[in-house]
Structure formats: structure tokens, C-alpha cells
Scaffold this motif. Structure first.
Motif, PDB file in Angstrom:
ATOM      1  N   LEU A  11      18.577  -6.199 -10.799  1.00  0.00           N
ATOM      2  CA  LEU A  11      17.439  -5.346 -11.135  1.00  0.00           C
ATOM      3  C   LEU A  11      16.167  -5.766 -10.404  1.00  0.00           C
ATOM      4  O   LEU A  11      15.065  -5.390 -10.796  1.00  0.00           O
ATOM      5  N   ARG A  12      16.316  -6.520  -9.340  1.00  0.00           N
ATOM      6  CA  ARG A  12      15.139  -6.979  -8.608  1.00  0.00           C
ATOM      7  C   ARG A  12      14.277  -5.791  -8.148  1.00  0.00           C
ATOM      8  O   ARG A  12      14.783  -4.856  -7.540  1.00  0.00           O
ATOM      9  N   GLY A  13      13.005  -5.865  -8.499  1.00  0.00           N
ATOM     10  CA  GLY A  13      12.077  -4.827  -8.064  1.00  0.00           C
ATOM     11  C   GLY A  13      12.204  -3.496  -8.771  1.00  0.00           C
ATOM     12  O   GLY A  13      11.524  -2.529  -8.407  1.00  0.00           O
ATOM     13  N   ALA A  14      13.041  -3.400  -9.800  1.00  0.00           N
ATOM     14  CA  ALA A  14      13.210  -2.132 -10.515  1.00  0.00           C
ATOM     15  C   ALA A  14      11.979  -1.819 -11.354  1.00  0.00           C
ATOM     16  O   ALA A  14      11.271  -2.719 -11.815  1.00  0.00           O
ATOM     17  N   SER A  15      11.721  -0.543 -11.546  1.00  0.00           N
ATOM     18  CA  SER A  15      10.585  -0.117 -12.360  1.00  0.00           C
ATOM     19  C   SER A  15      11.070   0.526 -13.653  1.00  0.00           C
ATOM     20  O   SER A  15      11.845   1.485 -13.640  1.00  0.00           O
ATOM     21  N   PHE A  16      10.585  -0.043 -14.774  1.00  0.00           N
ATOM     22  CA  PHE A  16      10.902   0.490 -16.099  1.00  0.00           C
ATOM     23  C   PHE A  16       9.615   0.911 -16.813  1.00  0.00           C
ATOM     24  O   PHE A  16       9.544   0.867 -18.042  1.00  0.00           O
ATOM     25  N   ARG A  17       8.610   1.296 -16.071  1.00  0.00           N
ATOM     26  CA  ARG A  17       7.325   1.670 -16.680  1.00  0.00           C
ATOM     27  C   ARG A  17       7.529   2.743 -17.746  1.00  0.00           C
ATOM     28  O   ARG A  17       8.086   3.810 -17.484  1.00  0.00           O
ATOM     29  N   GLY A  18       7.085   2.442 -18.984  1.00  0.00           N
ATOM     30  CA  GLY A  18       7.164   3.415 -20.068  1.00  0.00           C
ATOM     31  C   GLY A  18       8.555   3.731 -20.560  1.00  0.00           C
ATOM     32  O   GLY A  18       8.743   4.666 -21.339  1.00  0.00           O
ATOM     33  N   ALA A  19       9.540   2.962 -20.142  1.00  0.00           N
ATOM     34  CA  ALA A  19      10.927   3.242 -20.545  1.00  0.00           C
ATOM     35  C   ALA A  19      11.217   2.740 -21.952  1.00  0.00           C
ATOM     36  O   ALA A  19      10.597   1.784 -22.440  1.00  0.00           O
ATOM     37  N   LYS A  20      12.179   3.387 -22.608  1.00  0.00           N
ATOM     38  CA  LYS A  20      12.663   2.942 -23.916  1.00  0.00           C
ATOM     39  C   LYS A  20      13.876   2.039 -23.689  1.00  0.00           C
ATOM     40  O   LYS A  20      14.918   2.515 -23.240  1.00  0.00           O
ATOM     41  N   LEU A  21      13.715   0.762 -23.997  1.00  0.00           N
ATOM     42  CA  LEU A  21      14.761  -0.219 -23.688  1.00  0.00           C
ATOM     43  C   LEU A  21      15.225  -1.008 -24.898  1.00  0.00           C
ATOM     44  O   LEU A  21      15.967  -1.980 -24.751  1.00  0.00           O
ATOM     45  N   LEU A  22      14.816  -0.603 -26.082  1.00  0.00           N
ATOM     46  CA  LEU A  22      15.197  -1.372 -27.269  1.00  0.00           C
ATOM     47  C   LEU A  22      16.716  -1.426 -27.411  1.00  0.00           C
ATOM     48  O   LEU A  22      17.413  -0.431 -27.224  1.00  0.00           O
ATOM     49  N   LEU A  38      11.745  -8.587  -5.680  1.00  0.00           N
ATOM     50  CA  LEU A  38      12.576  -8.199  -4.537  1.00  0.00           C
ATOM     51  C   LEU A  38      11.803  -8.410  -3.231  1.00  0.00           C
ATOM     52  O   LEU A  38      10.725  -7.829  -3.032  1.00  0.00           O
ATOM     53  N   PRO A  39      12.327  -9.222  -2.310  1.00  0.00           N
ATOM     54  CA  PRO A  39      11.651  -9.422  -1.020  1.00  0.00           C
ATOM     55  C   PRO A  39      11.685  -8.135  -0.190  1.00  0.00           C
ATOM     56  O   PRO A  39      12.715  -7.473  -0.086  1.00  0.00           O
ATOM     57  N   LEU A  40      10.540  -7.766   0.390  1.00  0.00           N
ATOM     58  CA  LEU A  40      10.444  -6.581   1.231  1.00  0.00           C
ATOM     59  C   LEU A  40      10.088  -6.989   2.657  1.00  0.00           C
ATOM     60  O   LEU A  40       9.723  -8.133   2.932  1.00  0.00           O
ATOM     61  N   ARG A  41      10.193  -6.036   3.544  1.00  0.00           N
ATOM     62  CA  ARG A  41       9.813  -6.307   4.932  1.00  0.00           C
ATOM     63  C   ARG A  41       8.332  -6.679   4.997  1.00  0.00           C
ATOM     64  O   ARG A  41       7.507  -6.131   4.274  1.00  0.00           O
ATOM     65  N   GLY A  42       8.021  -7.586   5.871  1.00  0.00           N
ATOM     66  CA  GLY A  42       6.645  -8.023   5.999  1.00  0.00           C
ATOM     67  C   GLY A  42       6.287  -9.170   5.091  1.00  0.00           C
ATOM     68  O   GLY A  42       5.126  -9.583   5.027  1.00  0.00           O
ATOM     69  N   GLY A  43       7.293  -9.647   4.330  1.00  0.00           N
ATOM     70  CA  GLY A  43       7.059 -10.804   3.478  1.00  0.00           C
ATOM     71  C   GLY A  43       6.487 -10.497   2.116  1.00  0.00           C
ATOM     72  O   GLY A  43       6.207 -11.417   1.338  1.00  0.00           O
ATOM     73  N   THR A  44       6.286  -9.212   1.786  1.00  0.00           N
ATOM     74  CA  THR A  44       5.776  -8.872   0.452  1.00  0.00           C
ATOM     75  C   THR A  44       6.908  -8.903  -0.574  1.00  0.00           C
ATOM     76  O   THR A  44       8.092  -8.866  -0.221  1.00  0.00           O
ATOM     77  N   MET A  45       6.525  -8.934  -1.848  1.00  0.00           N
ATOM     78  CA  MET A  45       7.492  -9.015  -2.940  1.00  0.00           C
ATOM     79  C   MET A  45       7.251  -7.864  -3.916  1.00  0.00           C
ATOM     80  O   MET A  45       6.097  -7.548  -4.247  1.00  0.00           O
ATOM     81  N   LEU A  46       8.312  -7.240  -4.375  1.00  0.00           N
ATOM     82  CA  LEU A  46       8.225  -6.156  -5.360  1.00  0.00           C
ATOM     83  C   LEU A  46       8.758  -6.678  -6.690  1.00  0.00           C
ATOM     84  O   LEU A  46       9.952  -6.943  -6.840  1.00  0.00           O
ATOM     85  N   ALA A  47       7.868  -6.838  -7.659  1.00  0.00           N
ATOM     86  CA  ALA A  47       8.255  -7.378  -8.962  1.00  0.00           C
ATOM     87  C   ALA A  47       8.832  -6.295  -9.861  1.00  0.00           C
ATOM     88  O   ALA A  47       8.541  -5.101  -9.695  1.00  0.00           O
ATOM     89  N   VAL A  48       9.644  -6.703 -10.817  1.00  0.00           N
ATOM     90  CA  VAL A  48      10.125  -5.780 -11.846  1.00  0.00           C
ATOM     91  C   VAL A  48       8.924  -5.313 -12.663  1.00  0.00           C
ATOM     92  O   VAL A  48       8.083  -6.114 -13.070  1.00  0.00           O
ATOM     93  N   ASP A  49       8.824  -4.016 -12.900  1.00  0.00           N
ATOM     94  CA  ASP A  49       7.679  -3.441 -13.607  1.00  0.00           C
ATOM     95  C   ASP A  49       8.114  -2.990 -15.004  1.00  0.00           C
ATOM     96  O   ASP A  49       8.893  -2.049 -15.145  1.00  0.00           O
ATOM     97  N   LEU A  50       7.594  -3.668 -16.019  1.00  0.00           N
ATOM     98  CA  LEU A  50       7.899  -3.328 -17.411  1.00  0.00           C
ATOM     99  C   LEU A  50       6.649  -2.840 -18.147  1.00  0.00           C
ATOM    100  O   LEU A  50       6.603  -2.840 -19.370  1.00  0.00           O
ATOM    101  N   THR A  51       5.657  -2.390 -17.411  1.00  0.00           N
ATOM    102  CA  THR A  51       4.416  -1.917 -18.021  1.00  0.00           C
ATOM    103  C   THR A  51       4.689  -0.776 -19.007  1.00  0.00           C
ATOM    104  O   THR A  51       5.287   0.238 -18.656  1.00  0.00           O
ATOM    105  N   GLY A  52       4.288  -0.971 -20.250  1.00  0.00           N
ATOM    106  CA  GLY A  52       4.452   0.068 -21.269  1.00  0.00           C
ATOM    107  C   GLY A  52       5.871   0.286 -21.747  1.00  0.00           C
ATOM    108  O   GLY A  52       6.129   1.210 -22.537  1.00  0.00           O
TER     109      GLY A  52
END
Length: 363
Positions: free
Chosen positions: A312-323, A335-349
């Protein structure tokens, strides 16, 4: 039948209760100890939180205001127990016997009560004249069998297959609860709220509640949704081909707004990197072992879904129901991206508990 309830077991101190529970935990672990005998015991206001209490006998016990927070109470007996104002949040009560128990004012949100028995029950005792008396006879014992447990909070509980036959549940709050296969035959549900609950394989006629009590409920898969199975399957196959060929064949799948439940077990171990699944209905879908890097699950209903050992690296669960979703062993690192940036898992809301996420693979 049981002896007169006026001869109640004396209340242990907190220290004495902790010692009894420790012996019970040793008994369960086969390292000595003895099984706890707490039936008909006064435990009001005591702390039984975060303990392993599997198969403990608390039938007829008084647990008014007690804390059982996050304890494992699978297959425990609460037959005709008094649980008024008790804290049962995050408890495990699978296959527990809770017939006739009183829950007035209790909090059970986020608890797991799958296959629990919560039907009406009455405990019979032998009176001073040797004649049988019911639990709801006058006296110091509260009328457990007939107490109205209005206001009991079952919100966001997992209660799959629970038996509520003849239960008195006036004013109960089932908001967001997972009630797949639950039975409510002859239950009293006046003013009960089922908003946002999952009511698949449930006889809605048994609920006998007004439409406003069922707003946002998830019901059985419709024939129209089932008919889309082949179309959804083809989308997944094209997505996988797109990944395998580096984009020269196939195309990325867009599942936004779809009810994905017809796909059932087709998602196990599948390559779905970058999948777009915003606002989908994916209750109890099995994504175990799948590749879901940078997938988009914003505002999706994924309650009870299985993400064990998924990437689930870099997956977005913004506002999702996960209970009640399972993340055991899942890779939730950035998740490592091109250019050396990183995409974090997003659990906002997102609706998810720390306890769920703690089971993911260490980052």
C-alpha cells in the motif's frame, strides 16, 4: 436452577480482581493458573481493560460502570449480566453469550461481536421457599431480563451474524455497524438508528423501523450491480496488462463510484498499482497480497476489507471508511518516486483506528 440471588458473591478489591484475572490468563496460556469464577459477582466500577478474558464466566455478574476496554472476551458468558454504563469499546466478543444482559448506557463502539447471542433471556433462581423466581422479581437485583437498554451505543461495531431475537433494543444506536447476516426476529427496535449500517443478508421486515432510520445503509448487491461483473473484471484485466507492458497495451482501470463487491475474491494477490477506486463500495473485499502502490481510495467504503500483506505504499485513503479493515503485515511505507521524492500513505480524514494500523508491517 440457581440459589437465591440475594446471596451475591462479595465484591473483590481491584487488587484481588487483577490477581484473579492474571491466574485466568495463565490458565489460558497453559502455564498454570486457574479459570476465573466470577459468575454472580459484584464488579461495579472495576477495571478489566486490555486483558485476555476468553471464555470467562460472568453470567449474572454486576459490571455497572466497569471498564472492559479492548479486552478479549471471545466466547465469554454474560448471560443476564448487568453491563449498564460499562465501557466495552474495542472489545472482542465473538460468539459471546449475552442473552438477557442489560446494556443501558453502555458503550460498545468499535467492538467486534460476530456470532454473539444477544437474544432475550431470563435467569431463574430458587427462592427462600424453594419455588422458582425470575430475575425480574422484586428485590435488590435489577430486572435484567426486562430492563429497557435504550441508548445503548453499538455504533461502528462489527456484529456479523449476531442473534437479536426478542431482544429489547429501544433507542439503540447501530450507526455504521457491520450487521451482515444478523437476525432481529421479534426484536423491539423503537427509535433505533441504523444510519450507514451494513445490512446485507438481513431481513429488513424484521427491523420494522421508518425509512429515516435506514439512511445511508448498505444493502444486498442489486441484480444491476451483479450484471456489471464481467465489465469490472475486464477493466481489471486491462489494467494488469497495462502494468505488465509498461503502458503499451491495456489501459488504467477507473473504478470510481462503482460497487466492487461482485469482484469478491478476484482481487487477491493482483497487480493493481495506481488503481483509481474513489467512492467505491468495497465492504469486506479481499485485497490480501495485492500490489496497490499509489492506489486512490478516496472516500471509499472499505469497512472490513482485507489488506493483509498488501503493498500500500503511497496509497491514498483520504476520507475513506476503514473500520474493521485488516492491515496485518501490509506495507504502508512511503513510495519512492522519480526525482528522489517520496509519496506517503494518505489517511487524512479516514475512519480507522490506531489498533488497526499497528498491525501493519514496521516502516
Amino acid at each position: 436452577m440457581l440459589p437465591d440471588p440475594k446471596k451475591k458473591k462479595p465484591a473483590p478489591t481491584q487488587h484481588e480482581l487483577s490477581s484473579i484475572i492474571l491466574q485466568h490468563e495463565r490458565y489460558l496460556a497453559y502455564t498454570g493458573g486457574v479459570r476465573a469464577q466470577l459468575a454472580h459477582t459484584i464488579l461495579d466500577g472495576l477495571n478489566l481493560a486490555s486483558r485476555t478474558l476468553t471464555e470467562i464466566d460472568l453470567s449474572g455478574a454486576s459490571l455497572v460502570g466497569a471498564s472492559l476496554y479492548a479486552s478479549n472476551l471471545d466466547r465469554a458468558s454474560f448471560y443476564c449480566a448487568d453491563l449498564r454504563d460499562a465501557d466495552l469499546r474495542y472489545t472482542k466478543l465473538n460468539r459471546a453469550d449475552m442473552r438477557g444482559a442489560s446494556f443501558k448506557g453502555a458503550t460498545l463502539n468499535f467492538a467486534v461481536l460476530d456470532q454473539a447471542d444477544m437474544r432475550f433471556g431470563r435467569m431463574m433462581y430458587v427462592g427462600t421457599d424453594k419455588s422458582p423466581i425470575g430475575r425480574d422479581e422484586p428485590g435488590p437485583i435489577q430486572p435484567y431480563g426486562s430492563t429497557n437498554p435504550n441508548g445503548v451505543d453499538f455504533s461502528n461495531c462489527s456484529m456479523k451474524g449476531v442473534s437479536f431475537g426478542n431482544a429489547k433494543l429501544e433507542g439503540a444506536n447501530f450507526t455504521g455497524a457491520l450487521l451482515q447476516g444478523a437476525t432481529f426476529k421479534n426484536a423491539q427496535l423503537t427509535n433505533a438508528n441504523f444510519s450507514g449500517a451494513v445490512l446485507t443478508n438481513v431481513n429488513l421486515a424484521d427491523l420494522n423501523v421508518p425509512p429515516e432510520s435506514l439512511v445511508g445503509c448498505v444493502r444486498d448487491i442489486t441484480p444491476e450491480t451483479s450484471a456489471k461483473f464481467e465489465e469490472l473484471k475486464i477493466r481489471l484485466e486491462h489494467h494488469q496488462q497495462w502494468l505488465i507492458t509498461g503502458g503499451s497495451e491495456g489501459r488504467p482501470a477507473v473504478m470510481d463510484g462503482e460497487d466492487m463487491r461482485p469482484l469478491a475474491q478476484l482481487l487477491v494477490g493482483r497487480r493493481m498499482t495506481g488503481l483509481s477506486a474513489r467512492n467505491v463500495v468495497g465492504i469486506e473485499l479481499n485485497f490480501a497480497g495485492s500490489e496497490l502502490q499509489a492506489a486512490k481510495f478516496e472516500c471509499a467504503d472499505l469497512r472490513g476489507a482485507n489488506f493483509s500483506k498488501a503493498d500500500l505504499r503511497g496509497a491514498s485513503f483520504r476520507g475513506a471508511k476503514l473500520l474493521h479493515a485488516i492491515f496485518e503485515g501490509a506495507n504502508m511505507a512511503a513510495l519512492p518516486l522519480r526525482g528522489g521524492t517520496m509519496l506517503a500513505v494518505d489517511l487524512t480524514g479516514a475512519e480507522v483506528s490506531k489498533e488497526q494500523l499497528d498491525k501493519a508491517a514496521p516502516v
